[in-house]
Design a protein around this motif. Sequence first.
Motif, mmCIF file in Angstrom:
data_model
loop_
_atom_site.group_PDB
_atom_site.id
_atom_site.type_symbol
_atom_site.label_atom_id
_atom_site.label_comp_id
_atom_site.label_asym_id
_atom_site.label_seq_id
_atom_site.Cartn_x
_atom_site.Cartn_y
_atom_site.Cartn_z
ATOM 1 N N UNK A 156 -15.988 -3.573 0.176
ATOM 2 C CA UNK A 156 -16.260 -4.630 1.143
ATOM 3 C C UNK A 156 -15.626 -5.926 0.665
ATOM 4 N N UNK A 157 -15.055 -6.637 1.580
ATOM 5 C CA UNK A 157 -14.414 -7.914 1.265
ATOM 6 C C UNK A 157 -15.449 -9.002 1.043
ATOM 7 N N UNK A 158 -15.134 -9.876 0.114
ATOM 8 C CA UNK A 158 -15.957 -11.057 -0.127
ATOM 9 C C UNK A 158 -15.273 -12.236 0.563
ATOM 10 N N UNK A 159 -16.043 -12.977 1.348
ATOM 11 C CA UNK A 159 -15.510 -14.064 2.160
ATOM 12 C C UNK A 159 -16.167 -15.368 1.731
ATOM 13 N N UNK A 160 -15.350 -16.400 1.545
ATOM 14 C CA UNK A 160 -15.857 -17.729 1.230
ATOM 15 C C UNK A 160 -15.569 -18.641 2.415
ATOM 16 N N UNK A 161 -16.570 -19.423 2.807
ATOM 17 C CA UNK A 161 -16.430 -20.353 3.929
ATOM 18 C C UNK A 161 -16.204 -21.756 3.379
ATOM 19 N N UNK A 162 -15.038 -22.309 3.667
ATOM 20 C CA UNK A 162 -14.678 -23.663 3.252
ATOM 21 C C UNK A 162 -14.742 -24.564 4.480
ATOM 22 N N UNK A 163 -15.415 -25.701 4.345
ATOM 23 C CA UNK A 163 -15.583 -26.611 5.485
ATOM 24 C C UNK A 163 -15.907 -28.000 4.961
ATOM 25 N N UNK A 164 -15.862 -28.985 5.841
ATOM 26 C CA UNK A 164 -16.255 -30.349 5.496
ATOM 27 C C UNK A 164 -17.667 -30.591 6.001
ATOM 28 N N UNK B 49 -11.029 -13.290 1.084
ATOM 29 C CA UNK B 49 -10.608 -14.108 2.225
ATOM 30 C C UNK B 49 -11.356 -15.436 2.150
ATOM 31 N N UNK B 50 -10.623 -16.533 2.327
ATOM 32 C CA UNK B 50 -11.226 -17.860 2.430
ATOM 33 C C UNK B 50 -11.063 -18.312 3.874
ATOM 34 N N UNK B 51 -12.188 -18.492 4.559
ATOM 35 C CA UNK B 51 -12.174 -18.985 5.933
ATOM 36 C C UNK B 51 -12.214 -20.502 5.891
ATOM 37 N N UNK B 52 -11.177 -21.137 6.382
ATOM 38 C CA UNK B 52 -11.074 -22.595 6.402
ATOM 39 C C UNK B 52 -11.485 -23.063 7.793
ATOM 40 N N UNK B 53 -12.675 -23.636 7.870
ATOM 41 C CA UNK B 53 -13.270 -24.005 9.153
ATOM 42 C C UNK B 53 -12.703 -25.342 9.624
ATOM 43 N N UNK B 54 -12.032 -25.306 10.749
ATOM 44 C CA UNK B 54 -11.366 -26.484 11.298
ATOM 45 C C UNK B 54 -12.358 -27.544 11.750
ATOM 46 N N UNK C 128 0.817 -14.892 1.233
ATOM 47 C CA UNK C 128 -0.499 -14.260 1.335
ATOM 48 C C UNK C 128 -1.306 -14.880 2.477
ATOM 49 N N UNK C 129 -0.824 -14.680 3.702
ATOM 50 C CA UNK C 129 -1.484 -15.261 4.872
ATOM 51 C C UNK C 129 -2.833 -14.620 5.157
ATOM 52 N N UNK C 130 -3.083 -13.434 4.623
ATOM 53 C CA UNK C 130 -4.343 -12.743 4.878
ATOM 54 C C UNK C 130 -5.495 -13.362 4.087
ATOM 55 N N UNK C 131 -5.199 -14.184 3.106
ATOM 56 C CA UNK C 131 -6.240 -14.706 2.220
ATOM 57 C C UNK C 131 -6.827 -16.036 2.678
ATOM 58 N N UNK C 132 -6.025 -16.898 3.258
ATOM 59 C CA UNK C 132 -6.479 -18.222 3.682
ATOM 60 C C UNK C 132 -6.347 -18.300 5.195
ATOM 61 N N UNK C 133 -7.488 -18.261 5.862
ATOM 62 C CA UNK C 133 -7.505 -18.027 7.302
ATOM 63 C C UNK C 133 -8.187 -19.186 8.029
ATOM 64 N N UNK C 134 -7.454 -19.871 8.910
ATOM 65 C CA UNK C 134 -8.073 -20.933 9.703
ATOM 66 C C UNK C 134 -8.976 -20.354 10.790
ATOM 67 N N UNK C 135 -10.141 -20.981 10.955
ATOM 68 C CA UNK C 135 -11.113 -20.565 11.958
ATOM 69 C C UNK C 135 -11.568 -21.804 12.729
ATOM 70 N N UNK C 136 -11.601 -21.674 14.056
ATOM 71 C CA UNK C 136 -12.077 -22.759 14.919
ATOM 72 C C UNK C 136 -13.407 -22.317 15.510
ATOM 73 N N UNK C 137 -14.465 -23.038 15.154
ATOM 74 C CA UNK C 137 -15.817 -22.720 15.630
ATOM 75 C C UNK C 137 -16.122 -23.483 16.917
ATOM 76 N N UNK C 138 -17.183 -23.088 17.624
ATOM 77 C CA UNK C 138 -17.567 -23.815 18.840
ATOM 78 C C UNK C 138 -17.723 -25.313 18.563
#
Length: 163
Positions: free
Chosen positions: A1-9, A58-63, A100-110
């Motif tokens: 299973x992948x470990x995911x880190x959520x990065x945000x401000x 995977x690091x999810x970079x929350x916009x 390595x585009x699969x590792x740092x992934x931009x995510x746009x939340x509601x």
Amino acid sequence: MSRVFISYAQEDGHNEVVQGFWEFLRNNGIDARLDQVAAGERQDWALWMGEQVRDADVVLCVASERYRMRSEGRTGPDEGKGAQWEARLIRDTFHANQHDLQRFVPVVLPGQTTAGIPDFLAPSTTTYYVVEDFTVEGAEALLRFLLKKPKVLDIPLGRQPDL
């Protein structure tokens, strides 16, 4: 299973949305990590962030506008030090392996837009994920990516005809 880190401000109102996103991911079988959980104990935050970025698959970079501003160094040195430090770690790791585009992934939340994606994540030329809401349908593309369950699978090549 992948470990995911959520990065945000951290921002008023946005923290709650990010926590809801984290809960959604965990409830759907994704081993997501969030600083709000670690805040229950005394931390050396620089070391904690380094470990999270280093150990995540995977690091999810929350916009958000603040995330972009802080990660691009466009705020004062005392504003959002955590996001600035975390983004520096992400930029450095990404710079070391830019393919390595699969590792740092931009995510746009509601409530956010693609304008909150930092330039170093190349929002106009690479894939980003928009989460419409915290349902499987509203986050299907991101869930498929994280769970490695693509919607369309490649099929094996057939035999070439004898001509």
